[in-house]
Enzyme design. Structure first.
Site, PDB file in Angstrom:
ATOM      1  N   CYS A   1     -37.629  24.548 -67.915  1.00  0.00           N
ATOM      2  CA  CYS A   1     -36.580  25.477 -67.460  1.00  0.00           C
ATOM      3  C   CYS A   1     -36.538  26.738 -68.327  1.00  0.00           C
ATOM      4  O   CYS A   1     -36.596  27.861 -67.830  1.00  0.00           O
ATOM      5  CB  CYS A   1     -35.241  24.749 -67.474  1.00  0.00           C
TER       6      CYS A   1
ATOM      7  N   CYS B   1     -36.769  28.032 -64.594  1.00  0.00           N
ATOM      8  CA  CYS B   1     -35.542  28.708 -64.123  1.00  0.00           C
ATOM      9  C   CYS B   1     -35.282  30.042 -64.826  1.00  0.00           C
ATOM     10  O   CYS B   1     -34.976  31.046 -64.168  1.00  0.00           O
ATOM     11  CB  CYS B   1     -34.313  27.845 -64.365  1.00  0.00           C
TER      12      CYS B   1
ATOM     13  N   LYS C   1     -38.000  32.851 -64.447  1.00  0.00           N
ATOM     14  CA  LYS C   1     -37.998  33.137 -63.002  1.00  0.00           C
ATOM     15  C   LYS C   1     -36.774  33.984 -62.611  1.00  0.00           C
ATOM     16  O   LYS C   1     -36.866  34.994 -61.934  1.00  0.00           O
ATOM     17  CB  LYS C   1     -38.020  31.795 -62.253  1.00  0.00           C
TER      18      LYS C   1
ATOM     19  N   TYR D   1     -40.352  26.261 -53.023  1.00  0.00           N
ATOM     20  CA  TYR D   1     -39.445  27.277 -53.564  1.00  0.00           C
ATOM     21  C   TYR D   1     -40.084  28.093 -54.680  1.00  0.00           C
ATOM     22  O   TYR D   1     -39.842  29.297 -54.793  1.00  0.00           O
ATOM     23  CB  TYR D   1     -38.111  26.656 -53.980  1.00  0.00           C
TER      24      TYR D   1
ATOM     25  N   GLU E   1     -40.361  32.097 -54.465  1.00  0.00           N
ATOM     26  CA  GLU E   1     -39.640  32.896 -55.469  1.00  0.00           C
ATOM     27  C   GLU E   1     -40.591  33.853 -56.196  1.00  0.00           C
ATOM     28  O   GLU E   1     -40.264  35.024 -56.405  1.00  0.00           O
ATOM     29  CB  GLU E   1     -38.953  31.971 -56.473  1.00  0.00           C
TER      30      GLU E   1
ATOM     31  N   HIS F   1     -11.558  38.849 -49.210  1.00  0.00           N
ATOM     32  CA  HIS F   1     -12.151  39.929 -48.446  1.00  0.00           C
ATOM     33  C   HIS F   1     -12.299  41.183 -49.288  1.00  0.00           C
ATOM     34  O   HIS F   1     -11.399  41.479 -50.061  1.00  0.00           O
ATOM     35  CB  HIS F   1     -11.250  40.225 -47.228  1.00  0.00           C
TER      36      HIS F   1
ATOM     37  N   GLU G   1     -16.674  34.536 -48.003  1.00  0.00           N
ATOM     38  CA  GLU G   1     -15.610  34.304 -47.023  1.00  0.00           C
ATOM     39  C   GLU G   1     -16.178  33.976 -45.642  1.00  0.00           C
ATOM     40  O   GLU G   1     -15.453  33.483 -44.775  1.00  0.00           O
ATOM     41  CB  GLU G   1     -14.677  35.523 -46.911  1.00  0.00           C
TER      42      GLU G   1
END
Ligand code: FAD
Length: 588
Positions: free
Chosen positions: A154, A159, A162, A294, A298, A561, A566
C-alpha cells in the site's frame, strides 16, 4: 395494510407502467413511514435481523473479489469462508474460540511475517496488549531491480503512490478547468515526470522512516529478513549478512502478493508492473497496459491525465468482480477521454527494437487475427500472486490454495497457532483497510480477550479512474443471482455535477444506482456511484448500508445541496419502470 399490499401487487404485475412504478415507490415509502412509527418497540429485534445478514449459508462479497464457491477444496477440517459459522448470523451467535496463547519457552509470543498493512497493524496491536512481538519484512527486487522499504504494498507500490499520481492527473485537469472559471493560467502547462516521481518517492521514504520509528517506539522488533518455516514453531530469517532462527508460540502470515507476469517471450525482460511504475526513472510515453482490473485502469487513467498515451488491452471483461454495468460505464468514460481499449485481445510477445522501443504482437481471441504495435512501455496488470513460495509452509504443515492460504472466520489456518491476514488469504477483498482491521481484531482476540471477528461483507471500495467509481454491497448481477430478478429493484439516475457546467466537462457517465430488495422493507443491498470524489461519497453510505439502510430511509434523507452525494437521496426511478433516468434540471 391490505390496500398497500394490493397496490404493491398491482404495480409489480403491471411492470412497464411508469405511473404504477412511481405509485409503488410512493406506497412503499408511506408504508415504511408507518412501519417506522409502529415498530419502535420492536427495534431490538429488527436490529438483530439486520445484523444477521441477508442470507445465512451464502457468503456475499463485492468489489475486488467475487462470490465464492460453496465448498472448501482443501479437504481439511478447516471451515471454509462460506461455512455457515462464518456468516454474519453465526458471528453474533457462535462464541469465539478461546485459545489464549500460553507463554511457552519461545523467543516471542508472536512472530508476524510481513510488514505491510495487515502485519504491522497486528504486530502493533499485539504489543499494546502485552505480547512480545517480532515482525519480519523483506522485499525481493523486481526483475527491473526496483525495491522499497518497510510498510508493504500500500505505502510503497500501491494505494499511496497510485493516489498521488491520480491526484497529479486530476490537478492537471483542474488547471485547465480553472481557465474556464476565470483564472489566468498558462494553457501550455505540462507535467514533469521526474519531479512527480521524486515527490512521490520522497513521501514514501518519509512514511518508511515513520513506520520504523513507530515500530521501535512501540517495542515491536522489526527484522529486515525473509522468513521461512523450519517447523510450525520455528522460522528462519534470511538477513542481509546471514541467517537467524526464531521461535514463537504464535505466527501471523501477512506476506501479501506481487504482480504476475504473463508467460510470453519478452514479458519479464521488457515489461514492467505497478511495482516499477511509481519510481520509473524515465517518462513512460506510449504505454500498453495489459489487464483491465482496477490496477490496470487506474494506471491507464493517470498516465492519460499526465499527458502520455496509454492503451488498455482487455482479455475478457473490464473490472471483473465489480458490477458490470458500472464497469462498462467506467471503460466508456475512459474511452471518451481518448484511452483506446483493445478488447478480446491477448499479448503474444514483446521484442525490443533497435531504437529501444517495444514491439508487441497480440492476438484477437475471437477472430484469431494477429496484429502488432510499438510502445515505449508495457505494463503488466494481469493479477497478483500470493507470496507463499518462500515460506516453506510444508515444514509447518500449513496448506495453500491457489497461491493463497485458506483460513476460517477467525483467520486461523489449518494449523491452530498459525494465522493469516490480508491479501494472502484466499477469497477475501484485497484491500488495505481489510488487512488492517483483520490484523488488529486478530491481535485483540489473541491478547485482549476480545470476541470481535472481522466482517468481510459489504466492504466499500473505490476505483480511482479519471471519473471515479465507488461501491458498497452487492452488484446488480450478484443481487439477482442471490435473490432472483423479480425480488430486486434497481433505482438509478444520471446526474450533472454543478462544478462540471462552467468548464463544460462531460456529464455523460455521471451515474448512480441503488440495488435494493423489491418488496418488504426495501433493504438496500448495494450502492454504486460513478463521478467525482467517489470514495469520499460512498464511505458514509457504507456505514448506512451496514446499519440496514432501506430505500424509504434513503428517500427520506435530506440531501446536501449542491453535492454529488445527494444524488443518492434523489433516486426515484426504477430500471423496471423504463423511465428515462436523465435529469431535466439540477435543483428540483
Ligand atoms: P502487503 O502490504 O503486500 O505486505 C506484505 C509484506 O510482506 C511485503 O512487504 C512483502 O515484501 C513482505 N513479505 C512477503 N514475503 C515475505 C517473507 N517470506 N518474509 C518477510 N516478508 C515477506 N488497497 C486499497 O485499499 N485501496 C487502494 O486504492 C489500493 N490501491 C492499490 C494499488 C495498487 C497498484 C496495488 C498493487 C494495490 C492496491 N491496493 C489498494 C491493495 C493494497 O495495497 C493491499 O490490499 C494491501 O497492501 C495488503 O496488505 P498485506 O498486509 O496483506 O500485504
Amino acid at each position: 395494510l391490505v390496500r398497500q399490499h394490493a397496490t404493491i401487487l398491482m404495480s409489480s404485475t403491471t411492470k412497464t407502467s411508469a405511473a404504477n412504478s412511481s405509485h409503488y415507490i410512493l406506497n412503499n415509502f408511506q408504508s415504511q413511514q408507518r412501519r417506522n412509527q409502529t415498530t419502535i418497540m420492536d427495534k431490538g429485534a429488527r436490529r438483530t435481523s439486520q445484523q444477521s445478514g441477508r442470507n445465512p449459508g451464502k457468503t456475499l462479497q463485492t468489489g475486488r473479489s467475487s462470490l465464492e464457491s460453496s465448498t472448501s477444496d482443501t479437504g481439511l477440517n478447516v471451515p471454509p469462508f462460506n461455512h455457515p459459522h462464518c456468516d454474519r448470523q453465526a458471528m453474533y451467535q457462535q462464541p469465539v474460540r478461546k485459545v489464549k496463547p500460553v507463554r511457552g519457552n519461545y523467543d516471542y509470543d508472536l512472530v508476524v511475517i510481513g510488514g505491510g498493512s495487515g502485519g504491522l497493524s497486528c504486530a502493533k496491536e499485539a504489543v499494546a496488549h502485552g505480547a512480545r512481538v517480532a515482525c519480519l519484512d523483506f522485499v525481493k527486487p523486481t526483475p527491473l531491480g526496483t525495491k522499497w522499504g518497510v510498510g508493504g504494498t500500500c505505502v510503497n507500490v500501491g494505494c499511496i503512490p497510485k493516489k498521488l499520481m491520480h491526484q497529479a492527473a486530476l490537478l492537471g485537469e483542474a488547471v485547465h478547468e480553472a481557465a474556464a472559471y476565470g483564472w489566468n493560467v498558462d494553457d501550455k502547462i505540462k507535467p514533469d515526470w521526474s519531479k512527480l516521481v521524486t515527490a512521490v518517492q520522497n513521501h514514501i521514504k518519509s512514511v518508511n522512516w515513520v513506520t520504523r520509528v513507530d515500530l521501535r517506539d512501540k517495542k515491536v522488533e522489526y527484522i529486515n529478513g525473509l522468513g521461512s518455516f523450519v517447523d510450525s514453531h520455528t522460522i528462519s530469517a534470511k538477513l542481509k549478512g546471514g541467517e537467524r532462527t526464531i521461535t514463537a508460540q504464535t505466527f501471523v502470515i501477512a506476506v501479501g502478493g506481487r504482480p504476475r507476469y504473463p508467460n510470453i517471450p519478452g514479458a519479464v525482460e521488457y515489461g514492467i508492473t505497478s511495482d516499477d511504475l511509481f519510481s520509473l526513472d524515465h517518462e513512460p510515453g506510449k504505454t500498453l497496459v495489459v489487464g483491465a482490473g482496477y490496477i490496470g485502469l487506474e494506471c491507464a487513467g493517470f498516465l492519460k491525465g499526465l499527458g502520455y498515451e496509454p492503451t488498455v488491452m482487455v482479455r475478457s471483461i473490464v473490472l471483473r468482480g465489480f458490477d458490470q454495468q458500472m464497469a462498462n460505464l467506467v471503460a466508456a468514460a475512459m474511452e471518451e477521454r481518448g484511452i483506446p481499449f483493445l478488447r478480446k485481445t491477448v499479448p503474444l510477445s514483446v521484442e525490443k527494437q533497435s531504437d529501444g522501443r517495444l514491439l508487441v504482437k497480440y492476438e484477437n481471441t475471437e477472430t484469431g487475427e494477429v496484429d502488432s504495435d510499438v510502445f515505449d512501455t508495457v505494463l503488466w496488470a494481469i493479477g497478483r500472486k500470493g507470496l507463499v513460495d518462500d515460506l516453506n509452509l510444508d515444514n509447518a504443515g500449513v496448506l495453500t490454495h491457489k497461491d493463497k492460504i485458506q483460513v476460517d472466520c477467525e483467520e486461523t489456518t489449518n494449523v491452530p497457532h498459525i494465522y493469516a491476514v490480508g491479501d494472502i488469504i484466499y477469497g477475501k477483498p484485497e484491500l488495505t483497510p481489510v488487512a488492517v482491521l483483520a490484523g488488529r481484531l486478530l491481535a485483540r482476540r489473541l491478547y485482549a480477550d476480545s470476541e470481535l471477528r472481522m466482517d468481510y461483507v459489504d466492504v466499500a471500495t473505490t476505483v480511482f479512474t479519471p471519473l471515479e467509481y465507488a461501491c458498497v454491497g452487492l452488484s446488480e448481477e450478484d443481487a439477482i443471482k442471490l435473490y432472483g430478478a423479480e425480488e430486486i429493484e434497481v433505482f438509478h439516475g444520471y446526474y450533472k455535477p454543478t462544478e462540471f457546467f462552467i468548464p463544460q466537462k462531460s456529464v455523460r457517465y455521471c451515474y448512480v444506482k441503488a440495488v435494493a430488495q423489491r418488496n418488504g422493507e426495501q433493504r438496500v443491498y448495494g450502492l454504486h456511484y460513478l463521478g467525482p470524489v467517489a470514495g469520499e461519497v460512498i464511505q458514509g453510505f457504507a456505514a448506512a448500508l451496514k446499519s440496514g439502510l432501506t430505500i424509504p430511509t434513503l428517500m427520506n434523507t435530506v440531501g446536501i445541496h449542491p453535492t454529488t452525494a445527494e444524488e443518492f437521496t434523489r433516486l426515484s426511478i426504477t430500471k423496471r419502470s423504463g423511465l428515462d433516468p436523465t435529469p431535466a434540471s439540477c435543483c428540483s
